[in-house]
Design an enzyme around this catalytic site. Structure first.
Site, mmCIF file in Angstrom:
data_model
loop_
_atom_site.group_PDB
_atom_site.id
_atom_site.type_symbol
_atom_site.label_atom_id
_atom_site.label_comp_id
_atom_site.label_asym_id
_atom_site.label_seq_id
_atom_site.Cartn_x
_atom_site.Cartn_y
_atom_site.Cartn_z
ATOM 1 N N SER A 182 0.781 -1.377 -0.122
ATOM 2 C CA SER A 182 -0.004 0.155 -0.139
ATOM 3 C C SER A 182 0.802 1.082 0.012
ATOM 4 C CB SER A 182 -0.796 -0.014 1.276
ATOM 5 O OG SER A 182 -1.508 1.272 1.214
ATOM 6 N N TYR A 212 -2.059 -1.017 10.344
ATOM 7 C CA TYR A 212 -1.868 -1.159 8.950
ATOM 8 C C TYR A 212 -0.690 -0.618 8.026
ATOM 9 C CZ TYR A 212 -3.918 -0.974 3.924
ATOM 10 O OH TYR A 212 -3.792 -1.297 2.680
#
Length: 256
Positions: free
Chosen positions: A146, A159
């Site tokens: 990401s 995350y």
């Protein structure tokens, strides 16, 4: 001839988190490029829908449900794919999740859940796949990270940490496994239209903040990720390893 091949005919790919969203698109995209595809997800009904789409393209599809955080399950998946397909040429570690807790509110259970899903499962699958790829003379591993692993965002500290670790794991594995003909790369998406982001992107204020940070002034479409994945899975990227390709509409360049 200078144009290398993007063709994946007769290659076998394994895609995790393939029941919907990004994983579904990548699995079908790899099949469109010629690969037979093994798909892994938690929900059997989702897998059967994706498998049907792959078979419509004239490719073989193999469906697997498993707990990707358990080493025995992961090794069973890889053995099953090799036994059925005869080889494992491409691994796409796409399975992932998020719990958007503020740093002061993160619980130990949340930390463990996110890290095991986003990082541990990717390592266990990469390790098991690499053992097979080493014996067969090489392969490609693609980790779906990401942009949040490269840029500090309000996506949640756990995350972001898991995706940053996934990016660096990619570099280390590429260093260790290049000698076996195994190329390891990662893709770092920004916001894409998926079932998981649909609610967020339907909020005009939230969408406006995303677009303000994106030079291309749009949210990513799933085909925007298929091209980079096929590139990294094919001979077109034969001299590329240890890299993180940010597919973000320029967001990481622009920053805040």
């Amino acid at each position: 001839m200078y144009l290398p091949s993007f063709d994946l005919t007769d290659k076998t790919a394994l895609v995790t988190g393939a029941g919907r969203g990004i994983g579904r698109a990548l699995a079908i995209g790899l099949a469109e490029a010629g690969a037979n595809v093994a798909i892994v997800a938690r929900t059997p009904s989702d897998l059967e829908e994706v498998a049907a789409e792959i078979r419509k393209l004239g490719r073989r599809a193999y469906t697997v449900t498993a707990d990707l955080t358990k080493k025995d399950d992961v090794e069973r998946i890889v053995r099953s794919v090799v036994d059925q397909a005869g080889s494992l040429d491409i691994l796409v570690n796409n399975a992932g999740m998020n719990i958007r807790s503020k740093a002061l509110d993160v619980t130990e259970d949340e930390w463990e859940t996110i890290m095991q899903t986003n990082l541990k499962s990717a390592f266990l699958l990469s390790q098991a796949a690499a053992k097979e790829m080493k014996e067969s003379g090489g392969g490609r591993i693609i980790n779906i990270a990401s942009v949040g692993g490269a840029v500090a965002l309000r996506t949640g500290v756990v995350y972001g940490a898991s995706k940053a670790a996934l990016m660096h794991m990619t570099r280390i594995l590429s260093l260790e496994w290049a000698q076996y003909g195994i190329r390891v790369n990662a893709i770092g998406p920004w916001y894409f239209k998926t079932p998981l982001t649909e609610k967020l992107l339907n909020d005009p204020q939230y969408l406006g903040e995303i677009l303000d940070r994106t030079p291309m002034k749009r949210v990513g479409e799933l085909p925007d990720l298929v091209g980079p994945t096929v590139f990294l899975a094919s001979d077109a990227s034969n001299y590329v390893t240890g890299q993180v390709l940010l597919v973000d509409g320029g967001m990481s360049v622009y920053g805040f």
